[in-house]
Scaffold this motif. Structure first.
Motif, PDB file in Angstrom:
ATOM      1  N   PHE A 109       5.548  72.022  45.031  1.00 18.41           N
ATOM      2  CA  PHE A 109       6.902  72.345  44.592  1.00 18.41           C
ATOM      3  C   PHE A 109       7.892  71.296  45.067  1.00 18.41           C
ATOM      4  CE2 PHE A 109       6.285  74.781  48.555  1.00 18.41           C
ATOM      5  CZ  PHE A 109       7.413  74.446  49.301  1.00 18.41           C
ATOM      6  N   LEU A 110       9.004  71.214  44.348  1.00 14.30           N
ATOM      7  CA  LEU A 110      10.107  70.321  44.674  1.00 14.30           C
ATOM      8  C   LEU A 110      11.248  71.128  45.248  1.00 14.30           C
ATOM      9  CD1 LEU A 110      10.118  68.280  41.335  1.00 14.30           C
ATOM     10  CD2 LEU A 110       9.205  67.500  43.532  1.00 14.30           C
ATOM     11  N   GLU A 153       4.531  67.914  58.810  1.00 11.07           N
ATOM     12  CA  GLU A 153       5.241  66.768  58.255  1.00 11.07           C
ATOM     13  C   GLU A 153       4.368  65.540  58.481  1.00 11.07           C
ATOM     14  OE1 GLU A 153       9.673  66.711  58.926  1.00 11.07           O
ATOM     15  OE2 GLU A 153       9.165  68.342  60.321  1.00 11.07           O
ATOM     16  N   SER A 154       3.620  65.160  57.451  1.00 13.22           N
ATOM     17  CA  SER A 154       2.696  64.035  57.580  1.00 13.22           C
ATOM     18  C   SER A 154       2.494  63.377  56.221  1.00 13.22           C
ATOM     19  CB  SER A 154       1.352  64.501  58.154  1.00 13.22           C
ATOM     20  OG  SER A 154       0.732  65.428  57.282  1.00 13.22           O
ATOM     21  N   ASN A 190      12.980  66.604  47.271  1.00 12.47           N
ATOM     22  CA  ASN A 190      11.832  66.412  48.160  1.00 12.47           C
ATOM     23  C   ASN A 190      10.638  67.163  47.600  1.00 12.47           C
ATOM     24  OD1 ASN A 190      14.305  66.583  50.577  1.00 12.47           O
ATOM     25  ND2 ASN A 190      12.993  64.788  50.448  1.00 12.47           N
ATOM     26  N   LEU A 191       9.463  66.871  48.147  1.00 14.15           N
ATOM     27  CA  LEU A 191       8.234  67.453  47.613  1.00 14.15           C
ATOM     28  C   LEU A 191       7.397  68.048  48.736  1.00 14.15           C
ATOM     29  CD1 LEU A 191       5.972  66.181  44.818  1.00 14.15           C
ATOM     30  CD2 LEU A 191       4.919  66.589  47.051  1.00 14.15           C
ATOM     31  N   PHE A 192       6.819  69.207  48.452  1.00 15.70           N
ATOM     32  CA  PHE A 192       5.902  69.890  49.366  1.00 15.70           C
ATOM     33  C   PHE A 192       4.605  70.191  48.618  1.00 15.70           C
ATOM     34  CE2 PHE A 192      10.000  70.692  51.145  1.00 15.70           C
ATOM     35  CZ  PHE A 192       9.854  71.006  52.491  1.00 15.70           C
ATOM     36  N   ILE A 193       3.501  70.162  49.351  1.00 16.23           N
ATOM     37  CA  ILE A 193       2.250  70.690  48.810  1.00 16.23           C
ATOM     38  C   ILE A 193       1.768  71.807  49.730  1.00 16.23           C
ATOM     39  CG2 ILE A 193       1.647  68.471  47.763  1.00 16.23           C
ATOM     40  CD1 ILE A 193      -0.517  68.147  49.939  1.00 16.23           C
ATOM     41  N   VAL A 194       0.917  72.663  49.177  1.00 20.42           N
ATOM     42  CA  VAL A 194       0.293  73.737  49.941  1.00 20.42           C
ATOM     43  C   VAL A 194      -1.216  73.562  49.827  1.00 20.42           C
ATOM     44  CG1 VAL A 194      -0.027  76.236  50.191  1.00 20.42           C
ATOM     45  CG2 VAL A 194       2.201  75.314  49.431  1.00 20.42           C
ATOM     46  N   LYS A 195      -1.890  73.587  50.966  1.00 19.29           N
ATOM     47  CA  LYS A 195      -3.347  73.496  50.982  1.00 19.29           C
ATOM     48  C   LYS A 195      -3.886  74.408  52.069  1.00 19.29           C
ATOM     49  CE  LYS A 195      -7.214  71.794  49.426  1.00 19.29           C
ATOM     50  NZ  LYS A 195      -7.647  71.987  48.018  1.00 19.29           N
ATOM     51  N   GLY A 196      -4.713  75.366  51.683  1.00 19.56           N
ATOM     52  CA  GLY A 196      -5.313  76.275  52.659  1.00 19.56           C
ATOM     53  C   GLY A 196      -4.296  77.070  53.440  1.00 19.56           C
ATOM     54  N   VAL A 219       0.779  56.661  48.853  1.00 22.67           N
ATOM     55  CA  VAL A 219       1.409  57.725  49.637  1.00 22.67           C
ATOM     56  C   VAL A 219       2.449  58.421  48.757  1.00 22.67           C
ATOM     57  CG1 VAL A 219       2.876  58.250  51.623  1.00 22.67           C
ATOM     58  CG2 VAL A 219       1.029  56.580  51.837  1.00 22.67           C
ATOM     59  N   VAL A 220       2.413  59.736  48.730  1.00 19.73           N
ATOM     60  CA  VAL A 220       3.334  60.522  47.924  1.00 19.73           C
ATOM     61  C   VAL A 220       4.665  60.630  48.658  1.00 19.73           C
ATOM     62  CG1 VAL A 220       3.736  62.761  46.829  1.00 19.73           C
ATOM     63  CG2 VAL A 220       1.413  61.809  46.925  1.00 19.73           C
ATOM     64  N   ARG A 221       5.750  60.262  47.988  1.00 14.65           N
ATOM     65  CA  ARG A 221       7.066  60.261  48.608  1.00 14.65           C
ATOM     66  C   ARG A 221       7.856  61.531  48.266  1.00 14.65           C
ATOM     67  NH1 ARG A 221       5.970  56.361  52.256  1.00 14.65           N
ATOM     68  NH2 ARG A 221       6.134  54.238  51.472  1.00 14.65           N
ATOM     69  N   GLU A 222       8.503  61.538  47.095  1.00 14.48           N
ATOM     70  CA  GLU A 222       9.390  62.637  46.701  1.00 14.48           C
ATOM     71  C   GLU A 222       9.688  62.518  45.217  1.00 14.48           C
ATOM     72  OE1 GLU A 222      13.044  62.195  48.907  1.00 14.48           O
ATOM     73  OE2 GLU A 222      13.146  60.048  48.497  1.00 14.48           O
ATOM     74  N   GLY A 223      10.463  63.482  44.678  1.00 16.24           N
ATOM     75  CA  GLY A 223      10.866  63.428  43.285  1.00 16.24           C
ATOM     76  C   GLY A 223      12.086  62.551  43.091  1.00 16.24           C
TER      77      GLY A 223
END
Length: 282
Positions: free
Chosen positions: A239-240, A224-225, A184-190, A176-180
């Motif tokens: 991005f962080l 948020e999942s 904090n960390l975000f991804i973008v998909k679709g 599971v991806v946590r953070e830097g």
């Protein structure tokens, strides 16, 4: 004006500020901290930082310190320094006592602050993005409390730098991806943003909060999942977020290009939105 420090009510040049050797922060990491930035001479999201500081102190069973006293000290230090773009570091430890794992609950906390001018990050970082690696998360189980126990973060950051990258991303034993290391960390998909939910495993970042607010104000989809390294590697954008990091694009992780390897449109949009929000004094 020299860089200044606040030490239990007194303000002085940083080089003059010292604390006793038996401070529990030094001997046990028994302390909490905050870092607040200003834009154009105004402190950004001061109330949210104070909220988190109070939660952190409560999480370690510190005796309460009046919020008004801490806020007044922050504002006084900031105004005396006179920096438009400043970073204020606040550290509160349980206090000073002969070394013993157990502590006296009546100890008086030590309050230390420093203020320095923030130098702008190189423009190419936000323009071109950074590279990162993933590392196993070996931090303690209450990352939601902003303590000064940052050795695992420091080691992970140094590992990334020594391998020619800018940061490391913590991954759980279940991938599971946590953070830097400090963001904090975000991804973008679709077209949808995804970020780790608020649990004891990540810090409730103030910039994270600001980005979520911007998404809701602009009808950007955000979830948020939990997500794994597979989703991280196959994201359209990554991005962080952090007080100094702001919105930092990550274009390569573990040697894999994210998306097409360029900074994505939503990352740019959110970086611009955060700057606008900060300069507006939100």
């Amino acid at each position: 004006m020299p860089d200044l420090a606040y030490l239990n009510g007194d303000i002085m040049p940083i080089e003059k500020a010292t604390v006793p050797i038996e401070d529990r922060g030094y001997q046990f990491g028994d302390g909490v901290y905050e870092y607040i930035a200003s834009y154009a001479g105004r402190l950004f999201m001061l109330g949210a930082h104070l909220d988190r500081l109070e939660r952190s102190m409560g999480g370690l069973d510190f005796p309460p310190i009046p919020r008004s006293r801490i806020k007044a000290a922050i504002v006084d230090l900031f105004e005396r320094a006179g920096y438009d773009r400043a970073g204020i570091y606040i550290q509160i430890t349980r206090g000073v006592a002969p070394r013993n794992h157990a502590f006296d609950p009546t100890l008086s906390p030590q309050v230390v602050m420093t203020i320095r001018q923030i130098n702008a990050l190189p423009e190419n970082l936000h323009r071109d993005g950074i590279t990162a690696i993933t590392v196993r998360d070996i931090r303690w189980g209450r990352c939601d409390i902003k303590t000064i126990q940052l050795l695992a973060n420091s080691l992970a950051k140094q590992k990334a730098l020594s391998e020619g990258h800018s940061d490391a991303i913590f991954i759980s034993d279940q991938n599971v991806v946590r953070e830097g290391t400090s963001s904090n960390l975000f991804i973008v998909k679709g077209g949808q943003l995804i970020t780790h939910p608020l649990t004891p495993n990540i810090l409730p970042g103030i910039t994270r909060m600001a980005i979520i607010d911007i998404c809701r104000e602009t009808d950007l989809k955000i979830d948020e999942s939990f997500f794994t390294t597979d989703a991280l590697y196959h994201a359209d954008e990554v991005f962080l977020t952090g007080t100094v990091t702001e919105v930092m694009p990550v274009t390569q992780i573990d040697g894999r290009c994210i998306g097409d390897g360029n900074v994505g449109p939503l990352t740019r949009k959110l970086y611009d939105g955060l700057r606008q929000k900060a300069l507006a004094g939100a």
